[in-house]
Design a protein around this motif. Structure first.
Motif, PDB file in Angstrom:
ATOM      1  N   LEU A 264      -2.156   2.060  -4.987  1.00  0.00           N
ATOM      2  CA  LEU A 264      -1.863   3.483  -4.850  1.00  0.00           C
ATOM      3  C   LEU A 264      -3.105   4.153  -4.289  1.00  0.00           C
ATOM      4  CD1 LEU A 264      -0.022   4.156  -8.235  1.00  0.00           C
ATOM      5  CD2 LEU A 264       0.908   3.327  -6.072  1.00  0.00           C
ATOM      6  N   LEU A 265      -2.989   4.701  -3.092  1.00  0.00           N
ATOM      7  CA  LEU A 265      -4.135   5.256  -2.385  1.00  0.00           C
ATOM      8  C   LEU A 265      -4.089   6.774  -2.428  1.00  0.00           C
ATOM      9  CD1 LEU A 265      -6.631   4.641  -0.617  1.00  0.00           C
ATOM     10  CD2 LEU A 265      -5.106   4.790   1.374  1.00  0.00           C
ATOM     11  N   LYS A 266      -5.178   7.373  -2.859  1.00  0.00           N
ATOM     12  CA  LYS A 266      -5.290   8.824  -2.835  1.00  0.00           C
ATOM     13  C   LYS A 266      -6.050   9.210  -1.573  1.00  0.00           C
ATOM     14  CE  LYS A 266      -6.626  12.788  -5.644  1.00  0.00           C
ATOM     15  NZ  LYS A 266      -7.257  13.235  -6.906  1.00  0.00           N
TER      16      LYS A 266
ATOM     17  N   VAL B  95      -6.406  -1.597   3.200  1.00  0.00           N
ATOM     18  CA  VAL B  95      -5.719  -2.784   3.733  1.00  0.00           C
ATOM     19  C   VAL B  95      -6.668  -3.971   3.762  1.00  0.00           C
ATOM     20  CG1 VAL B  95      -4.668  -3.790   5.800  1.00  0.00           C
ATOM     21  CG2 VAL B  95      -4.022  -1.486   5.074  1.00  0.00           C
ATOM     22  N   SER B  96      -7.896  -3.739   4.231  1.00  0.00           N
ATOM     23  CA  SER B  96      -8.865  -4.816   4.373  1.00  0.00           C
ATOM     24  C   SER B  96      -9.402  -5.293   3.022  1.00  0.00           C
ATOM     25  CB  SER B  96     -10.021  -4.340   5.258  1.00  0.00           C
ATOM     26  OG  SER B  96     -10.968  -5.355   5.464  1.00  0.00           O
ATOM     27  N   ASN B  97      -9.803  -4.359   2.174  1.00  0.00           N
ATOM     28  CA  ASN B  97     -10.448  -4.727   0.904  1.00  0.00           C
ATOM     29  C   ASN B  97      -9.464  -5.264  -0.131  1.00  0.00           C
ATOM     30  OD1 ASN B  97     -12.855  -3.848   2.002  1.00  0.00           O
ATOM     31  ND2 ASN B  97     -12.717  -1.809   1.092  1.00  0.00           N
ATOM     32  N   GLU B  98      -8.217  -4.760  -0.108  1.00  0.00           N
ATOM     33  CA  GLU B  98      -7.225  -5.154  -1.119  1.00  0.00           C
ATOM     34  C   GLU B  98      -6.258  -6.213  -0.605  1.00  0.00           C
ATOM     35  OE1 GLU B  98      -7.423  -4.196  -4.148  1.00  0.00           O
ATOM     36  OE2 GLU B  98      -8.925  -2.616  -3.924  1.00  0.00           O
ATOM     37  N   GLY B  99      -6.382  -6.591   0.666  1.00  0.00           N
ATOM     38  CA  GLY B  99      -5.494  -7.612   1.227  1.00  0.00           C
ATOM     39  C   GLY B  99      -4.055  -7.146   1.349  1.00  0.00           C
TER      40      GLY B  99
ATOM     41  N   LYS C  29       8.501   5.342  -2.552  1.00  0.00           N
ATOM     42  CA  LYS C  29       8.735   4.762  -3.879  1.00  0.00           C
ATOM     43  C   LYS C  29       9.866   3.738  -3.842  1.00  0.00           C
ATOM     44  CE  LYS C  29      10.507   7.221  -7.244  1.00  0.00           C
ATOM     45  NZ  LYS C  29      10.639   8.255  -8.282  1.00  0.00           N
ATOM     46  N   MET C  30      10.936   4.036  -3.097  1.00  0.00           N
ATOM     47  CA  MET C  30      12.055   3.094  -3.020  1.00  0.00           C
ATOM     48  C   MET C  30      11.637   1.795  -2.329  1.00  0.00           C
ATOM     49  SD  MET C  30      14.478   4.506  -4.639  1.00  0.00           S
ATOM     50  CE  MET C  30      16.011   3.717  -4.237  1.00  0.00           C
TER      51      MET C  30
ATOM     52  N   LEU D  54       0.855  -1.190   0.000  1.00  0.00           N
ATOM     53  CA  LEU D  54       0.000   0.000   0.000  1.00  0.00           C
ATOM     54  C   LEU D  54       0.890   1.238   0.000  1.00  0.00           C
ATOM     55  CD1 LEU D  54      -2.779   1.325   0.119  1.00  0.00           C
ATOM     56  CD2 LEU D  54      -2.643   1.194   2.617  1.00  0.00           C
ATOM     57  N   CYS D  55       0.860   1.970  -1.102  1.00  0.00           N
ATOM     58  CA  CYS D  55       1.677   3.176  -1.268  1.00  0.00           C
ATOM     59  C   CYS D  55       0.751   4.389  -1.196  1.00  0.00           C
ATOM     60  CB  CYS D  55       2.416   3.124  -2.607  1.00  0.00           C
ATOM     61  SG  CYS D  55       3.603   4.459  -2.833  1.00  0.00           S
TER      62      CYS D  55
END
Length: 204
Positions: A147-149, A160-164, A132-133, A121-122
């Motif tokens: 990629l979370l906005k 975290v929960s929905n995307e595992g 990014k590194m 999760l970025c």
């Protein structure tokens, strides 16, 4: 032995502080640090060895290559367990003097381990080099990234929960917001699937 890597940007006073706080026995430094180490050499040299790695060793240090020329190259027969201390890492020192963190071998292995099944999760924008590194490890193993906005505690836990997600990179204020949301009851951990979340990177 425990490794204590220091930020190359540290001032002489920060180097002195970190060396003394970690109770360092041996300090190795290169040519680019001569001026800074020399400024604090009188206090650093009390009870510890200062080794210079490079040409033209300064007078206040010992030449590393000369000192180790006759040492055995055989690995020491020391059994290391996962829970043994491995390193003391320091924060960048952007908010006062650097803070020390003691890490075990297991902790460092977990931070380095990436598998195809991991989901990273970025949250920061991609011009943020720190996140990014860390993402690069996932790219090398061909694992997924999200990629979370937005960075609200609810958005993070939903992702975290929905995307595992198994690995999450957070800034310190976001981690603090999460703790506050849990303590105030705004986030109920029972409402989320979190068992797969195994690693959290925090950068300041």
């Amino acid at each position: 032995a425990i490794a204590v890597p220091l930020n190359f940007r540290y001032t002489a006073q920060e180097i002195e502080y970190c060396v003394q706080l970690a109770d360092v026995d041996v300090l190795l430094f290169g040519p680019e640090f001569i001026g800074r180490v020399e400024d604090v050499a009188p206090s650093l040299s009390r009870g510890r060895l200062l080794f210079f790695v490079g040409e033209n060793c300064p007078s206040f240090a010992e030449d590393y290559h000369t000192a180790t020329a006759n040492c055995s190259s055989e690995p020491p027969k020391v059994l290391i367990q996962d829970e043994d201390d491995a390193a003391i890492y320091y924060s960048s020192g952007t908010t006062g003097f650097p803070k020390a963190i003691l890490l075990t071998h297991r902790c460092l292995l977990q931070a380095a381990r990436r598998g195809h099944e991991d989901v990273f999760l970025c949250i920061p924008p991609l011009y943020h080099t720190g996140a990014k590194m860390h993402w690069f490890g996932s790219l090398f193993t061909g694992s997924r990234a999200v990629l979370l906005k937005g960075n609200s505690p609810k958005a993070i836990f939903d992702a975290v929960s929905n995307e595992g997600c198994t690995i999450v990179w957070l800034l310190v204020p976001w981690a603090q917001d999460i703790l506050d949301a849990i303590e105030s009851g705004r986030i109920n951990l029972d409402h989320y699937l979190l068992d797969q979340w195994r690693l959290m990177h925090i950068g300041a």
